[in-house]
Scaffold this active site. Structure first.
Site, mmCIF file in Angstrom:
data_model
loop_
_atom_site.group_PDB
_atom_site.id
_atom_site.type_symbol
_atom_site.label_atom_id
_atom_site.label_comp_id
_atom_site.label_asym_id
_atom_site.label_seq_id
_atom_site.Cartn_x
_atom_site.Cartn_y
_atom_site.Cartn_z
ATOM 1 N N ALA A 138 -2.581 38.435 59.103
ATOM 2 C CA ALA A 138 -1.361 39.211 59.251
ATOM 3 C C ALA A 138 -0.841 39.533 60.403
ATOM 4 C CB ALA A 138 -1.632 40.650 58.450
ATOM 5 N N GLY A 348 4.318 19.784 93.050
ATOM 6 C CA GLY A 348 2.972 19.920 92.986
ATOM 7 C C GLY A 348 2.290 21.182 93.209
ATOM 8 N N GLU A 371 5.151 41.175 69.479
ATOM 9 C CA GLU A 371 6.014 42.166 68.962
ATOM 10 C C GLU A 371 7.206 41.278 68.019
ATOM 11 O OE1 GLU A 371 6.340 45.355 68.772
ATOM 12 O OE2 GLU A 371 5.075 45.870 70.271
ATOM 13 N N GLY A 372 6.736 39.984 67.422
ATOM 14 C CA GLY A 372 7.456 39.168 66.529
ATOM 15 C C GLY A 372 7.732 38.278 67.591
#
Length: 387
Positions: A138, A348, A371-372
């Site tokens: 989740a 470089g 946060e999304g």
């Protein structure tokens, strides 16, 4: 900082003062140690945390009645965040992490709970706080949280696993989001405060990360953690709306962090382009480089204006979900683009760890994710447009 934002937003004397304080602190205390902290990888830079606390920078955003600095408006928070993250995004976000922890408590909790958990982090030797939202399954879909809070006679028992807990294992206090009604998605999500020493709370080893290494991230394991009812924030089921309200404000603040990082890349690139010579003249006099610098400056100013507009809306009490998502989306992608542009400008040397720009590029990537993600911000914006 560009004068454009200042022309459109009249800053108070107090805001100018704290901006100067943060700018000085970033130059003296943050930037000189940023590469060392990055190399240390999974160690909390406690010394700079303590120095920031002594100046009130870890608690300026907390209400005065709980011992904080009382500068609770979002615009001041953004001004501070940009300046600290100009020094180093990871260290800047660490210093203000108490505000992220405090936000759901301020939104959801009782007066007694506010005093219980806000006053310590506003003290002279503040402990770290943390949010525990993300889980292995989740992330962007916060409503799919699987951590369960099962009711008991005296409170709750929490079971589950959290991932990517910022300040995990080193924070004293954790706002943990769990569901009291599995399968109900957002309806059952409820917030609780856990403490590091609670029986059944444990943490995995620090996660080795691409950037922003000043903040330690771990997994958090909850094995039959008994929590009394007075650890619950708000009513059952209030957690998701509280989390979304927290996101509206924190996304704006993270937009300010990204703007500070982008500005660091811009200023470093301009200075380098004035002194590095190729083909008989400073590289800034070559149109390919000069136009890239112009694009960087334009994006930095635009990012700040979006952030400050959203902050002002929050401070006026207006609904701000779309504007917060716009600010976070544009500023985070600006940070990623400007740090890429800085690496490109140094060539470089930009690829070398002797120079800060490759670190800034690694730091910037997190701003497009936390946060999304940028995808989620576009989803939020498009839904508001089509509603």
């Amino acid at each position: 900082m560009s004068g454009m934002a200042q022309e459109l937003f009249d800053l108070t004397a107090e805001q100018r003062e704290i901006r100067a304080l943060c700018r000085d602190f970033a130059a003296r205390e943050i930037r000189p140690i940023s590469l060392e902290v990055d190399e240390a990888d999974t160690e909390v830079p406690w010394e700079v945390w303590n120095k920031a606390a002594a100046l009130g920078l870890t608690s300026f955003m907390l209400p005065e009645e709980y011992g904080g600095g009382g500068l609770t408006d979002c615009l001041t928070g953004c001004i501070v965040q940009e300046e600290l993250c100009f020094g180093c995004a990871g260290i800047g976000n660490l210093i203000t992490s108490g505000g992220f922890f405090a936000e759901p408590i301020l939104v959801l909790s009782s007066e007694e709970q506010k005093r219980r958990w806000i006053e310590p982090i506003a003290g002279d030797a503040p402990p770290l706080g943390a949010l525990a939202t993300t889980e292995p399954g989740a992330g962007s879909d916060a409503a799919s949280i699987q951590t369960v809070a099962e009711r008991t006679g005296s409170g709750y028992v929490l079971r589950g696993q959290k991932a990517w807990v910022s300040n995990g294992g080193v924070a004293e206090y954790y706002v943990v989001f769990a569901t009291v009604e599995p399968g109900s998605r957002s309806r059952g999500i409820t917030a609780f405060v856990l403490e590091r020493g609670d029986a059944g709370v444990s943490f995995g080893p620090p996660i080795k990360k691409m950037g922003q290494r000043a903040i330690v991230n771990t997994e958090m394991f909850l094995e039959d953690v008994e929590v009394p009812e007075d650890r619950r924030l708000g009513a059952e089921g209030d957690g998701f709306s509280g989390l979304m309200r927290t996101f509206d404000r924190s996304r704006i603040t993270l937009g300010a962090a990204a703007t500070g990082l982008a500005r660091a890349a811009l200023e470093y690139s301009v200075d380098y382009a004035k002194t590095r010579e190729q083909f008989g003249k400073p590289i800034g006099e070559h149109q390919a480089v000069a136009f890239r610098l112009a694009d960087m400056a334009t994006r930095v100013d635009a990012a700040r204006l979006l952030v400050w507009r959203a902050a002002r809306r929050v401070d006026s009490g207006e609904e701000v979900t779309k504007e917060a998502a716009m600010a976070k989306l544009f500023a985070s992608e600006t940070a990623m683009w400007c740090t890429w542009a800085a690496v490109q400008t140094l060539g470089g040397w930009g690829y070398s760890r002797e120079y800060p720009v490759e670190k800034w590029m690694r730091d910037a990537k997190l701003e497009e994710i936390e946060e999304g993600t940028s995808d989620i911000q576009r989803l939020v914006i498009s839904r508001r447009l089509l509603a």
